[in-house]
Design a protein around this motif. Structure first.
Motif, short mmCIF file in Angstrom:
data_model
loop_
_atom_site.label_atom_id
_atom_site.label_comp_id
_atom_site.label_asym_id
_atom_site.label_seq_id
_atom_site.Cartn_x
_atom_site.Cartn_y
_atom_site.Cartn_z
N LYS A 176 -35.22 15.83 36.98
CA LYS A 176 -33.91 14.95 36.71
C LYS A 176 -34.26 13.66 36.95
O LYS A 176 -33.74 12.84 36.17
N TYR A 177 -34.83 13.51 38.10
CA TYR A 177 -35.01 12.02 38.45
C TYR A 177 -36.06 11.24 37.91
O TYR A 177 -36.27 10.19 37.68
N ILE A 178 -37.04 12.19 37.56
CA ILE A 178 -38.28 11.63 36.91
C ILE A 178 -37.98 11.14 35.48
O ILE A 178 -38.31 9.98 34.81
N GLN A 179 -37.39 12.05 34.73
CA GLN A 179 -36.71 11.60 33.64
C GLN A 179 -35.62 10.57 33.77
O GLN A 179 -35.71 9.66 32.41
N ALA A 180 -34.88 10.34 34.80
CA ALA A 180 -34.07 9.37 34.44
C ALA A 180 -34.63 8.04 34.83
O ALA A 180 -34.30 7.10 33.93
N ALA A 181 -35.80 8.00 35.48
CA ALA A 181 -36.57 6.78 35.70
C ALA A 181 -37.38 6.38 34.41
O ALA A 181 -37.47 5.25 33.97
N THR A 182 -37.99 7.46 33.80
CA THR A 182 -38.69 7.26 32.42
C THR A 182 -37.65 6.80 31.24
O THR A 182 -37.98 5.73 30.88
N ASP A 183 -36.55 7.31 31.29
CA ASP A 183 -35.25 6.90 30.20
C ASP A 183 -35.08 5.48 30.60
O ASP A 183 -35.02 4.74 29.68
N ASN A 184 -34.52 5.10 31.87
CA ASN A 184 -34.45 3.87 32.09
C ASN A 184 -35.36 2.73 31.92
O ASN A 184 -34.89 1.81 31.34
#
Ligand code: CP
Length: 330
Positions: free
Chosen positions: A213-221
């Motif tokens: 979830k946090y890896i994806q959030a960083a990737t998306d941001n």
């Protein structure tokens, strides 16, 4: 009514408003903005900075802070639904949240994971239950994320650098003699990427990856901001050309709930300590940490006592950002 559970629920401009008003309050700290307002603060885990900064900050705004430690000086609470309460809990969160909301204007919660099953811990049951049953705003004082620390971190970096877009940011795992919460590391990825920095996460191996979830959030941001996100296991390359080094130890999710296995792995990675040699590889970078920090385990004395260490400034900014946050949500 809006809760403050995660910065992911807030836009960058909403967060910037909180940061800007924190600066106003820093220059003019005593204002009756919380007069006749009461904030219940529930600590399921220990705290030095969070408790003190909230309590002093609320007093400076003429509000009232009530500290409760469920299971110590307040009744232990049950969170499961449809359960026969024949264990240690004396009351259910359904009653606790509603009763506290009838007395107070805000409920703030510190509830760490229990470190047995990540799939269960990642539901963040305690704070989400309060948010579900409370009729007043709920504030996260650290669960599986630490959004108040995020605000203080970004304010401190903005004070140092100004605009953070395009800065090179390193989150590095460090050794610690017991497995720790992933909250600050999760938060670091989310907020650094949200504010437009190029973010690198350094950790010993894939086993130390944070939750998807946090890896994806960083990737998306990062994609949204036009910056880069990458993960590295190479210490020298990861420190190279960084403007900011943020350190945190966290327990491996791959062996979550198995501290002996985690420590056998951690013990082989003591070289992840932040030291002056590693900092010399950066672009005259700054260092910070949320604190508490074990000296000469996570970072050396030389780093902690250096001019480029912002950890004390970041801790001090907790009070200002939380005062601003409470003023906004109340
Ligand atoms: N950084 C932080 O939240 O400190 P405490 O655990 O002392 O509150």
């Amino acid at each position: 009514m809006k809760h403050f559970l995660s910065t992911s629920d807030w836009t960058k401009s909403e967060l910037q408003e909180i940061l800007d008003f924190a600066t106003t309050l820093k220059n003019d700290p005593f204002q009756p903005l919380l007069k006749n307002k009461s904030i219940a603060m529930l600590f399921f885990n220990p705290s030095s900075r969070t408790r003190t900064s909230f309590e002093v900050g609320i007093n400076e705004l003429s509000g009232t802070a009530i500290i409760l430690q469920p299971g110590k000086d307040a009744w232990p609470i049950e969170f499961e639904d449809n359960i026969v309460m024949d264990g240690s809990a004396e009351e259910h969160v359904k009653e606790v949240a509603k009763v506290l909301a009838s007395y107070c204007d805000c409920i703030a919660i510190r509830a760490f994971p229990v470190f047995k099953d990540w799939q269960r811990d990642k539901t963040d049951l305690v704070i989400n239950s309060f948010a579900k049953y409370s009729s007043v705003p709920v504030v996260n004082m650290e669960t599986i994320e630490h959004p108040c620390q995020e605000l203080a971190h970004i304010l401190t970096l903005q004070e140092h650098f100004g605009d953070l877009r395009g800065k090179n940011y390193l989150l590095t795992w460090t050794y610690h003699p017991k497995p720790l919460n992933t909250a600050v590391a999760n938060s670091s990825l989310m907020i650094a990427s949200k504010f437009g920095m190029n973010v690198t996460m350094l950790c010993p191996s894939k086993e130390y990856y944070l939750d998807e979830k946090y890896i994806q959030a960083a990737t998306d941001n990062c994609k949204k901001e036009g910056s880069e996100f990458n993960i590295s296991h190479n210490i020298e390359k990861a420190y190279s050309e960084k403007d900011i080094v943020y350190a945190k130890s966290w327990g491996c999710l791959s062996s979550y709930g198995q501290p002996e296995i985690q420590m056998a792995s951690n013990n082989t990675h003591k070289n992840f300590i932040v030291d002056s040699h590693k900092m010399s590889l950066t672009k005259s970078g700054v260092f910070s940490h949320c604190l508490p920090l074990r000296r000469n385990i996570k970072a050396t004395d030389e780093v902690m006592d250096s001019d480029y260490c912002l950890a004390i400034k970041e801790a001090a900014n907790r009070k200002h950002v939380q005062k601003s946050l409470l003023t906004k949500i109340l």
